[in-house]
Write an enzyme that holds these catalytic residues in place. Structure first.
Site, PDB file in Angstrom:
ATOM      1  N   TYR A 124      -7.897   3.744  -8.140  1.00  0.00           N
ATOM      2  CA  TYR A 124      -6.952   3.259  -9.160  1.00  0.00           C
ATOM      3  C   TYR A 124      -6.740   1.790  -8.828  1.00  0.00           C
ATOM      4  CZ  TYR A 124      -2.495   3.730 -11.850  1.00  0.00           C
ATOM      5  OH  TYR A 124      -1.451   3.642 -12.760  1.00  0.00           O
ATOM      6  N   HIS A 129      -4.678  -2.601 -14.927  1.00  0.00           N
ATOM      7  CA  HIS A 129      -4.525  -1.227 -15.419  1.00  0.00           C
ATOM      8  C   HIS A 129      -3.268  -0.576 -14.822  1.00  0.00           C
ATOM      9  CE1 HIS A 129      -5.467   2.848 -16.676  1.00  0.00           C
ATOM     10  NE2 HIS A 129      -5.412   3.248 -15.417  1.00  0.00           N
ATOM     11  N   ARG A 138       7.014   3.733 -16.713  1.00  0.00           N
ATOM     12  CA  ARG A 138       8.130   3.679 -15.763  1.00  0.00           C
ATOM     13  C   ARG A 138       9.010   2.481 -16.060  1.00  0.00           C
ATOM     14  NH1 ARG A 138       3.918   5.253 -12.380  1.00  0.00           N
ATOM     15  NH2 ARG A 138       3.646   3.100 -11.770  1.00  0.00           N
ATOM     16  N   GLU A 197     -14.930   2.723 -16.238  1.00  0.00           N
ATOM     17  CA  GLU A 197     -14.978   2.600 -14.783  1.00  0.00           C
ATOM     18  C   GLU A 197     -16.416   2.356 -14.347  1.00  0.00           C
ATOM     19  OE1 GLU A 197     -12.891   5.509 -12.460  1.00  0.00           O
ATOM     20  OE2 GLU A 197     -11.457   5.972 -14.058  1.00  0.00           O
ATOM     21  N   ASP A 229     -14.485   8.103 -17.216  1.00  0.00           N
ATOM     22  CA  ASP A 229     -13.592   9.148 -16.723  1.00  0.00           C
ATOM     23  C   ASP A 229     -12.773   9.673 -17.904  1.00  0.00           C
ATOM     24  OD1 ASP A 229     -12.026  10.800 -15.212  1.00  0.00           O
ATOM     25  OD2 ASP A 229     -10.749   9.205 -14.410  1.00  0.00           O
ATOM     26  N   GLN A 236      -2.319  15.463 -19.162  1.00  0.00           N
ATOM     27  CA  GLN A 236      -2.014  14.706 -17.941  1.00  0.00           C
ATOM     28  C   GLN A 236      -0.499  14.508 -17.772  1.00  0.00           C
ATOM     29  OE1 GLN A 236      -4.015  10.892 -17.946  1.00  0.00           O
ATOM     30  NE2 GLN A 236      -3.311  10.336 -15.900  1.00  0.00           N
ATOM     31  N   TYR A 240       0.859  16.249 -14.192  1.00  0.00           N
ATOM     32  CA  TYR A 240       0.488  15.405 -13.050  1.00  0.00           C
ATOM     33  C   TYR A 240       1.528  15.325 -11.937  1.00  0.00           C
ATOM     34  CZ  TYR A 240       3.226  11.126 -13.893  1.00  0.00           C
ATOM     35  OH  TYR A 240       4.230  10.212 -14.020  1.00  0.00           O
ATOM     36  N   SER A 253     -16.709  13.971 -16.693  1.00  0.00           N
ATOM     37  CA  SER A 253     -16.853  12.532 -16.456  1.00  0.00           C
ATOM     38  C   SER A 253     -18.326  12.229 -16.696  1.00  0.00           C
ATOM     39  CB  SER A 253     -16.490  12.151 -15.023  1.00  0.00           C
ATOM     40  OG  SER A 253     -15.266  12.725 -14.629  1.00  0.00           O
ATOM     41  N   THR A 345      -9.875   2.781 -13.797  1.00  0.00           N
ATOM     42  CA  THR A 345     -10.028   2.043 -15.053  1.00  0.00           C
ATOM     43  C   THR A 345     -10.027   0.539 -14.798  1.00  0.00           C
ATOM     44  OG1 THR A 345      -8.812   3.816 -16.095  1.00  0.00           O
ATOM     45  CG2 THR A 345      -9.067   1.804 -17.372  1.00  0.00           C
TER      46      THR A 345
END
Ligand code: CA
Length: 411
Positions: A124, A129, A138, A197, A229, A236, A240, A253, A345
């Site tokens: 990640y 991203h 958030r 990716e 991906d 998700q 998650y 993928s 990503t």
């Protein structure tokens, strides 16, 4: 370098590239091939002609369902195989000229999954991203979680559902929550997305308990592929917490069929972004560890022309592959030949460089217009998602071809 086979100047598969893949013809016997221009070179046939006579290795690795056994010979052999073929293709007096049957038109072959993937890890590592996602879901003021600049965040993914370009997938089903604070329902995902990716394939096994340093990490990287991906954002969102991605990612993928070696990418090394705060000693890396690889994503609805929806670059990555491998093994976790690591990503700063529909449509609030009319917030049934990647420096072009898969309706 000048080769005696005609190669279009815009071909991804120039004499500078020579990527490895697994192909078959009508006889369906899978073999190791190298791409040049519009052709595949049959390495098994080339070996039989004695091109690699200075190299002693078991020819059966070239008639194999996967590249794993060939890769496991190690770079001293695999790098030499590529270099020997390169000089043969530049030698005007090459005896290969009188053996045209080793060159097969790419339109006449079927490409297969190049590697039997043992373990698959997804990082990640794009700051753009991670910042976009943190801002969306958030707190824009604290978009990055406290760990993000201290270690390359990653998770262990699913290897069984990694497919090669050209294979299609069905829209996944699962639990989703439609209204906040309501119970979940079971349905086909309505928010299927791609993630732009790149993946790298491990070419050398490490011992359980040992760690790979950033300095030595290149020895463990055989080559790179394009990587889509596929992600189901609604699944998700519900599943998650607290352990991270699960069924929203594991349905498929897609990877490109040709593995571009690290050696072919050597001329395209560039410096990465400055890392601030500075990283722990085991993660510090010297020299140019990023690569200038142009990346594009296109969406092609059924019976329509494609629309390029994203133009990004691998050089934007905050954490480089060497740091990812050093971190992956710092606890003693071992690597196996054929493991696949994906970057996460790859988004750039420009909104047109975002690497997922989640970011391009900003969580579905800004539909992305398509050339032939219509728009997309996420991927529709029968849309084909096509990713391409290439490096260019003067006359030298090294490309990855494409990774392309169509999203079919739910089963
Ligand atoms: Ca991902």
């Amino acid at each position: 370098m000048h080769c005696w086979i005609k190669v279009d100047k815009n071909s991804d598969f120039s004499i500078y590239n020579l990527p490895f893949g697994i192909f078959s013809e009508a006889d369906q016997i899978k073999r190791v091939g190298i791409a040049i221009g519009d052709h595949v070179i049959d390495l098994y046939a080339v070996y039989e002609l004695g091109v690699f006579k200075d190299l002693k290795f078991d020819i059966s690795v070239l008639k194999s369902d996967y590249l794993n056994d060939f890769i496991a010979l190690g770079k001293p052999i695999t790098v030499k195989v590529r270099a020997d073929l390169q000089s043969e293709l530049c030698n005007e007096d090459s005896f290969l000229k009188s053996h045209p049957s080793v060159f097969i038109k790419q339109t006449k072959v079927t490409m297969h999954l190049p590697v039997k993937v043992g373990d698959y890890t997804d990082f990640y590592s794009s700051i753009e991203h991670a910042t976009n996602i943190g801002t969306m879901f958030r707190d824009p003021e604290n978009a990055l979680l406290p760990n993000w600049k201290h270690l390359p965040v990653g998770y262990h993914g699913r290897a069984s559902s990694i497919i090669v370009s050209g294979q299609n997938i069905h829209r996944p089903k699962g639990q989703v929550v439609i209204e906040p604070n309501s119970p979940p329902t079971f349905q086909a995902s309505s928010r299927v997305d791609f993630e732009l990716e790149m993946g790298f394939i491990i070419g050398k096994t490490s011992t359980l308990g040992d760690s790979v340093s950033t300095e030595n990490a290149d020895d463990y990287i055989f080559g790179k592929v394009l990587f889509n991906d596929w992600s189901a954002r609604d699944i998700q969102k519900w599943e998650y917490v607290p352990l991270g991605p699960f069924l929203a990612k594991s349905f498929a993928s897609s990877i490109s069929a040709w593995v571009v070696t690290l050696e072919a990418l050597e001329p395209f090394r560039v410096n990465g972004p400055v890392q601030n705060p500075s990283v722990m000693p085991y993660l510090s890396s010297r020299g140019s560890r990023n690569y200038d690889i142009n990346l594009q994503v296109a969406i092609q609805p059924m019976n329509c022309k494609e629309t390029t929806v994203s133009r990004s670059n691998f050089k934007y990555m905050y954490w480089n592959m060497n740091q990812q491998l050093a971190h992956h093994t710092v606890n003693g976790c071992n690597l196996n030949v054929g493991d696949l690591m994906a970057s996460g990503t790859i988004s750039g700063k420009d909104p047109k460089a975002y690497g997922s529909m989640l970011e391009l449509s900003w969580a579905g609030s800004k539909p992305v217009e398509l050339n032939e009319g219509g728009s997309r917030k996420f991927i529709h049934d029968n849309d084909t998602v096509i990713m391409r990647g290439y490096c260019e420096k003067g006359p030298v072009r090294v490309g990855f071809g494409a990774v392309s898969s169509t999203l079919l309706k739910a089963k």
